[in-house]
Scaffold this motif. Structure first.
Motif, mmCIF file in Angstrom:
data_model
loop_
_atom_site.group_PDB
_atom_site.id
_atom_site.type_symbol
_atom_site.label_atom_id
_atom_site.label_comp_id
_atom_site.label_asym_id
_atom_site.label_seq_id
_atom_site.Cartn_x
_atom_site.Cartn_y
_atom_site.Cartn_z
ATOM 1 N N ASN A 211 47.201 35.789 37.494
ATOM 2 C CA ASN A 211 46.047 35.371 36.877
ATOM 3 C C ASN A 211 46.721 34.058 37.573
ATOM 4 O O ASN A 211 44.474 33.008 37.760
ATOM 5 C CB ASN A 211 45.754 35.415 35.193
ATOM 6 C CG ASN A 211 44.487 34.491 35.040
ATOM 7 O OD1 ASN A 211 44.569 33.688 34.417
ATOM 8 N ND2 ASN A 211 43.159 35.400 35.379
ATOM 9 N N SER A 222 37.149 37.455 41.300
ATOM 10 C CA SER A 222 36.513 38.526 40.942
ATOM 11 C C SER A 222 37.319 39.906 41.267
ATOM 12 O O SER A 222 37.240 40.283 40.786
ATOM 13 C CB SER A 222 35.130 38.122 41.496
ATOM 14 O OG SER A 222 34.428 37.492 41.584
ATOM 15 N N ARG A 225 39.663 40.309 37.967
ATOM 16 C CA ARG A 225 38.736 40.853 37.246
ATOM 17 C C ARG A 225 38.214 42.649 37.407
ATOM 18 O O ARG A 225 38.907 43.079 36.293
ATOM 19 C CB ARG A 225 37.306 40.350 36.711
ATOM 20 C CG ARG A 225 37.453 38.938 36.143
ATOM 21 C CD ARG A 225 36.508 38.137 35.979
ATOM 22 N NE ARG A 225 35.180 37.995 36.980
ATOM 23 C CZ ARG A 225 35.402 36.568 37.725
ATOM 24 N NH1 ARG A 225 36.010 36.416 36.850
ATOM 25 N NH2 ARG A 225 34.051 36.893 38.292
ATOM 26 N N GLN A 229 39.544 45.926 35.386
ATOM 27 C CA GLN A 229 39.333 46.965 34.768
ATOM 28 C C GLN A 229 39.250 48.193 35.404
ATOM 29 O O GLN A 229 39.186 49.360 34.471
ATOM 30 C CB GLN A 229 37.913 46.085 34.815
ATOM 31 C CG GLN A 229 37.240 44.931 33.962
ATOM 32 C CD GLN A 229 35.992 44.949 35.025
ATOM 33 O OE1 GLN A 229 35.719 45.262 35.467
ATOM 34 N NE2 GLN A 229 35.910 43.354 34.197
#
Length: 321
Positions: A211, A222, A225, A229
């Motif tokens: 991160n 982006s 992220r 997910q």
């Protein structure tokens, strides 16, 4: 062996100290156990008479002798709170003068070592161009952008090259000192490491926080992220690039430029990180964790963890206890 430790204003206290302590311990143990050979004559030198450390302590400095030709020159880290602050420090007159001395020493045949943010000082001279090197993992994306001609491998803790050696984050200063001692005497280096309850570590990989690396670039943020997910679903370059409204080629090139790896490799880093956090918890067996991070079975996950971290499931869990 003649060694100059080149201390600059704002030098990392721990980095400077562990280098000096490691060589002092090596010299003492050499005298006691190895007949006084090898011996390490260490001088803390700089372009100023006195240097303040990052914590405000004053370090007495010996002036650099123009005719000096040490066996090794070591550049400890200069602490900065951000990449912008570090880059500003690279422009300081004292840093520029120190870099001029590094070029002269290298031309005379002295070997150059640097650790953590000290690698930026060394790389700014151009001596690391087309050389393999490592640096503090947390600033690796910014290192790649500033020094694109350096072959950076931030997963490794110590990386030797033609002009000397570089080492990774913070306590990498100790790894650097032990590596240099080992070149003179592997047996002495082993003894020093036992006295200091430390040892050479081959990898920074277990310490890297994906991160943190992603914050260096909007597209990588982006992508991170999206990846988090979609860990369960597995990696698809086409799906990732579509979600980011970019081309697969652009995403590939951006990951390589910022992270030094492919989108798939970074996706796997995130899998490893999440798997580690689940292993540290309770009530999760390896098969369930493998499914959670998108692998068909626990054996595949075990192999990935071993390849990436150099540790198996039991060792990861034991290290948390």
């Amino acid at each position: 062996m003649q060694i100059i430790v080149l201390a600059l204003e704002g030098v990392f206290d721990t980095g400077l100290s562990v280098i000096l302590d490691a060589f002092a311990t090596a010299t003492s143990l050499s005298a006691q156990l190895f007949g006084g050979t090898p011996r390490f004559d260490v001088t803390t030198a700089g372009v100023r008479r006195k240097v303040r450390t990052a914590q405000g302590l004053t370090v007495p400095i010996q002036a650099i002798k123009p005719a000096s030709k040490p066996d090794w020159v070591i550049v400890p880290a200069v602490i900065a709170g951000s990449p912008a602050e570090l880059f500003a420090k690279l422009e300081r007159p004292d840093v520029r003068e120190a870099q001029s001395h590094l070029l002269k020493w290298s031309a005379k045949g002295s070997r150059i070592g640097a650790a953590c943010m000290g690698t930026f000082v060394l790389a700014e001279t151009g001596l690391l161009d087309r050389q393999e090197a490592t640096t503090t993992w947390s600033l690796a994306p910014f290192f790649r952008q500033r020094f694109p001609h350096v072959q950076l491998d931030d997963s490794r803790m110590v990386v030797p090259c033609d002009i000397g050696v570089t080492a990774g984050s913070a306590m990498g200063h100790l790894d650097l000192a032990l590596w240099i001692i080992r070149q003179a005497s592997p047996e002495l280096a082993h003894t020093v490491s036992r006295y200091l309850t430390a040892d050479l570590r081959s990898s920074q990989a277990p310490f890297i926080i994906p991160n943190h690396l992603a914050q260096a670039d909007p597209m990588i943020r982006s992508f991170e992220r999206w990846a988090r997910q979609n860990l369960k679903d597995g990696f698809s370059l086409q799906n990732a690039s579509k979600a980011l409204a970019t081309s697969a080629r652009t995403l590939q090139r951006r990951c390589d430029a910022i992270l030094g790896k492919s989108p798939l490799a970074y996706f796997q880093d995130l899998r490893v990180e999440h798997a580690q956090s689940l292993l540290h918890g309770e009530g999760h067996d390896v098969e369930a964790i493998a499914a959670e991070v998108g692998y068909a079975d626990g054996a595949t996950l075990r192999t990935l963890l071993r390849n990436r971290l150099g540790r198996g499931v039991r060792e990861i869990r034991a290290g948390f206890e």
